[in-house]
Write a protein that holds these residues in place. Structure first.
Motif, mmCIF file in Angstrom:
data_model
loop_
_atom_site.group_PDB
_atom_site.id
_atom_site.type_symbol
_atom_site.label_atom_id
_atom_site.label_comp_id
_atom_site.label_asym_id
_atom_site.label_seq_id
_atom_site.Cartn_x
_atom_site.Cartn_y
_atom_site.Cartn_z
ATOM 1 N N VAL A 2 0.957 -1.253 0.284
ATOM 2 C CA VAL A 2 0.235 0.034 -0.275
ATOM 3 C C VAL A 2 0.918 1.739 0.094
ATOM 4 O O VAL A 2 2.267 1.261 0.698
ATOM 5 N N ARG A 3 0.823 2.396 -1.107
ATOM 6 C CA ARG A 3 1.283 3.789 -0.897
ATOM 7 C C ARG A 3 1.005 4.342 -0.646
ATOM 8 O O ARG A 3 -0.600 4.336 -0.489
ATOM 9 N N PRO A 4 0.750 5.316 0.610
ATOM 10 C CA PRO A 4 0.491 5.770 0.717
ATOM 11 C C PRO A 4 -0.196 7.305 0.013
ATOM 12 O O PRO A 4 0.202 7.637 -0.988
ATOM 13 N N ALA A 5 -1.041 7.898 -0.099
ATOM 14 C CA ALA A 5 -1.925 9.017 -0.300
ATOM 15 C C ALA A 5 -1.581 10.395 -0.128
ATOM 16 O O ALA A 5 -2.265 10.667 1.275
ATOM 17 N N ASP A 6 -1.262 11.489 -1.069
ATOM 18 C CA ASP A 6 -1.899 12.238 -0.276
ATOM 19 C C ASP A 6 -3.007 13.090 -1.046
ATOM 20 O O ASP A 6 -4.274 12.020 -0.764
ATOM 21 N N SER A 30 -16.172 -5.890 -3.975
ATOM 22 C CA SER A 30 -14.756 -4.837 -2.994
ATOM 23 C C SER A 30 -14.356 -4.620 -4.427
ATOM 24 O O SER A 30 -14.752 -4.077 -5.544
ATOM 25 N N VAL A 31 -13.409 -3.617 -4.390
ATOM 26 C CA VAL A 31 -12.655 -2.319 -5.013
ATOM 27 C C VAL A 31 -11.447 -2.594 -4.631
ATOM 28 O O VAL A 31 -11.274 -1.913 -3.185
ATOM 29 N N SER A 32 -10.421 -2.765 -5.511
ATOM 30 C CA SER A 32 -8.743 -2.399 -5.618
ATOM 31 C C SER A 32 -8.278 -1.487 -6.573
ATOM 32 O O SER A 32 -9.108 -1.585 -7.251
ATOM 33 N N ASP A 37 -0.532 6.056 -8.332
ATOM 34 C CA ASP A 37 -0.466 6.901 -6.847
ATOM 35 C C ASP A 37 -1.189 5.929 -5.560
ATOM 36 O O ASP A 37 -0.620 6.018 -4.072
ATOM 37 N N HIS A 38 -1.689 4.914 -5.781
ATOM 38 C CA HIS A 38 -2.419 4.255 -5.079
ATOM 39 C C HIS A 38 -2.486 3.101 -4.858
ATOM 40 O O HIS A 38 -2.659 2.297 -6.077
ATOM 41 N N SER A 39 -1.913 2.017 -3.885
ATOM 42 C CA SER A 39 -2.333 0.503 -4.477
ATOM 43 C C SER A 39 -2.512 -0.466 -3.296
ATOM 44 O O SER A 39 -2.267 -0.258 -1.806
ATOM 45 N N GLY A 40 -3.886 -0.941 -2.923
ATOM 46 C CA GLY A 40 -5.011 -1.466 -2.058
ATOM 47 C C GLY A 40 -6.437 -1.495 -2.598
ATOM 48 O O GLY A 40 -6.812 -0.849 -3.392
ATOM 49 N N THR A 41 -6.624 -2.230 -1.015
ATOM 50 C CA THR A 41 -8.481 -2.027 -0.851
ATOM 51 C C THR A 41 -8.638 -1.216 -0.830
ATOM 52 O O THR A 41 -8.803 -0.136 -0.479
#
Length: 121
Positions: A2-6, A30-32, A37-41
């Protein structure tokens, strides 16, 4: 990973979640998202265990092909899986994967349009 998001990314991710939930409704499992910019659920229905649809999300992002796609067109693939349907929508270098209990093809078209609209803003 999971990459942090701004803040801008947070707003876009929130809009993406709301768009998916608004189109599919209670059938959404579910949605991922997997992108620069972002990776994760983004969303997992409350009655599902953590990681319940994780393997199917990962397989779709990695480009695994379905045994029998229901629909495959420019940047969108819909397949069946043991718990319903999985849809991958690719917009640029971002993949959005949604699982549903069931989905009508017109809803899938609306889902694709909604995801593309949010990601292209």
């Amino acid at each position: 990973m999971v990459r942090p998001a701004d803040n801008t990314t947070d707003r876009r991710l929130s809009a993406l979640e709301h768009a998916c939930r608004g189109v599919v409704g209670d059938r959404l499992r579910s949605v991922s998202v997997d992108g620069p910019d972002h990776s994760g659920t983004l969303y997992r229905r409350s009655d599902l265990d953590p990681g319940a649809d994780g393997p199917v999300h990962e397989a779709m992002v990695e480009g695994a092909s379905c045994q029998s796609p229901v629909l495959a067109d420019g940047g969108r693939t819909v397949c069946t899986f043991e718990n319903g349907y999985v849809t991958r929508i690719r917009v640029g270098d971002t993949d959005v994967v949604a699982t549903t209990d069931g989905i009508k093809m017109d809803r899938d078209t609306e889902l694709s349009a909604a995801v593309r609209g949010v990601l292209r803003e």
